[in-house]
Design a protein around this motif. Sequence first.
Motif, PDB file in Angstrom:
ATOM      1  N   MET A   1       0.829  -1.205   0.000  1.00 30.29           N
ATOM      2  CA  MET A   1       0.000   0.000   0.000  1.00 30.29           C
ATOM      3  C   MET A   1       0.862   1.253   0.000  1.00 30.29           C
ATOM      4  SD  MET A   1      -2.384   1.573   3.020  1.00 30.29           S
ATOM      5  CE  MET A   1      -0.868   2.110   3.834  1.00 30.29           C
ATOM      6  N   LEU A   2       1.902   1.242   0.820  1.00 30.00           N
ATOM      7  CA  LEU A   2       2.775   2.404   0.940  1.00 30.00           C
ATOM      8  C   LEU A   2       3.498   2.694  -0.373  1.00 30.00           C
ATOM      9  CD1 LEU A   2       3.792   4.495   2.960  1.00 30.00           C
ATOM     10  CD2 LEU A   2       5.587   2.883   3.632  1.00 30.00           C
ATOM     11  N   ALA A   3       4.039   1.646  -1.002  1.00 31.84           N
ATOM     12  CA  ALA A   3       4.745   1.821  -2.280  1.00 31.84           C
ATOM     13  C   ALA A   3       3.804   2.360  -3.351  1.00 31.84           C
ATOM     14  CB  ALA A   3       5.354   0.494  -2.721  1.00 31.84           C
ATOM     15  N   ARG A   4       2.579   1.865  -3.378  1.00 29.69           N
ATOM     16  CA  ARG A   4       1.611   2.323  -4.381  1.00 29.69           C
ATOM     17  C   ARG A   4       1.202   3.772  -4.148  1.00 29.69           C
ATOM     18  NH1 ARG A   4      -1.833  -3.293  -4.433  1.00 29.69           N
ATOM     19  NH2 ARG A   4      -0.641  -4.340  -6.067  1.00 29.69           N
ATOM     20  N   ARG A   5       1.028   4.164  -2.881  1.00 27.96           N
ATOM     21  CA  ARG A   5       0.666   5.547  -2.589  1.00 27.96           C
ATOM     22  C   ARG A   5       1.787   6.507  -2.979  1.00 27.96           C
ATOM     23  NH1 ARG A   5      -3.441   7.322   0.930  1.00 27.96           N
ATOM     24  NH2 ARG A   5      -5.068   5.751   1.066  1.00 27.96           N
TER      25      ARG A   5
END
Length: 374
Positions: free
Chosen positions: A78-82
């Motif tokens: 999730m963090l990488a995508r955000r």
Amino acid sequence: MKLEKYLLEVITGQKRSIKDKVVLVLLTGLAWVYQGIVWTRKKAYDWGIKKSTKLSVPVISVGNITVGGTGKTPVVKMLARRLEKNNYQSVIINRGYKGQLEKELGIVTDGEEILLSAQKAGDEAYMLASSLFSTPVLIGKERSKAGKLALEEFSPDFIILDDAFQHWQVKRDYDLVVVDATNPFANGYLLPRGRLREPVTSLQRANCLLLTKADQITPEKLKKIKKCLRRFNPQALIITTRHKPTYLRNIGKQEYKQLDLEGEKVLAVSGIGNPQAFEETLRNLGAQVVDKFRFIDHHTYTKDQIMEIFTIASKQNVDRIITTEKDVVSINQELVAEINRQQINLEVLGIEIEILDSKEKADQLLIQLEGLQR
């Protein structure tokens, strides 16, 4: 596996014989020794006896204080995508636990193609590489060397250290700690008496406390957990999330199905830290979990085990066998071919992290991370 299962039953109070109580006393003594080791190691870095490497870009640590099952890997995704959505390039560094190259450096994916197999990279690193198509993923037990390689090869805006809250080789600019709302502090004891990696007071180091599986507990219990976290760390950003099921697909295929499990008889198979939460997710989708196979975290499946799973599924007359994304990468291709010849489908449940708080609250995390660039 048998020893680990036995010890888990002892520390959770499922076994209560005199012999078990003696073992519990021994585990309690070892927990004090472990706490001393944790304290000494931390102080060695605090006092400069050991040196931490400072990298030239912001370093985000995603970790936890308990062993397994918090949902850390989906949070890293999730963090990488955000970050990518906001035009930031990140590189993920994973230890490569139980992979053949665990003690070496390796590039699992360069953001364009996958370069290492699951057997070489480890299940978590390979799963990240398989689902993040434009984010490089590296493995390396020595995070400082892996960080330098990431800078040389990819010139990222951020480096995300997967499972690094207790690692001090690299200086972190931001500590995000994942807490499982269904079992936030385990039984309150350190390893091996319990499942805590370090004392709960260590949460005071966190910049963000991210509660996973918050939908699987009552609002009253969630309120109590937040109050407890605030006591340890009044300043940290607290974010509540849930594990959102996104798809089903047959193992070895990329044909995605709708999440329609209402009334379906399901056999649940998992080798993860918190199998109960996975099984509860299936029930919440309307499935009837008629039986389950629970293996240790990071389990590698054998042909005999796969055949046993299908034998039980046939006897129980189940409609589907369902496993996790993490488990499926631990099943080699020969077994996948064998599985696809069976009459019962073995399917993978896709999971993503969904933030339950308001959009403004969710955006605070990104604002804090962007502030590291200044």
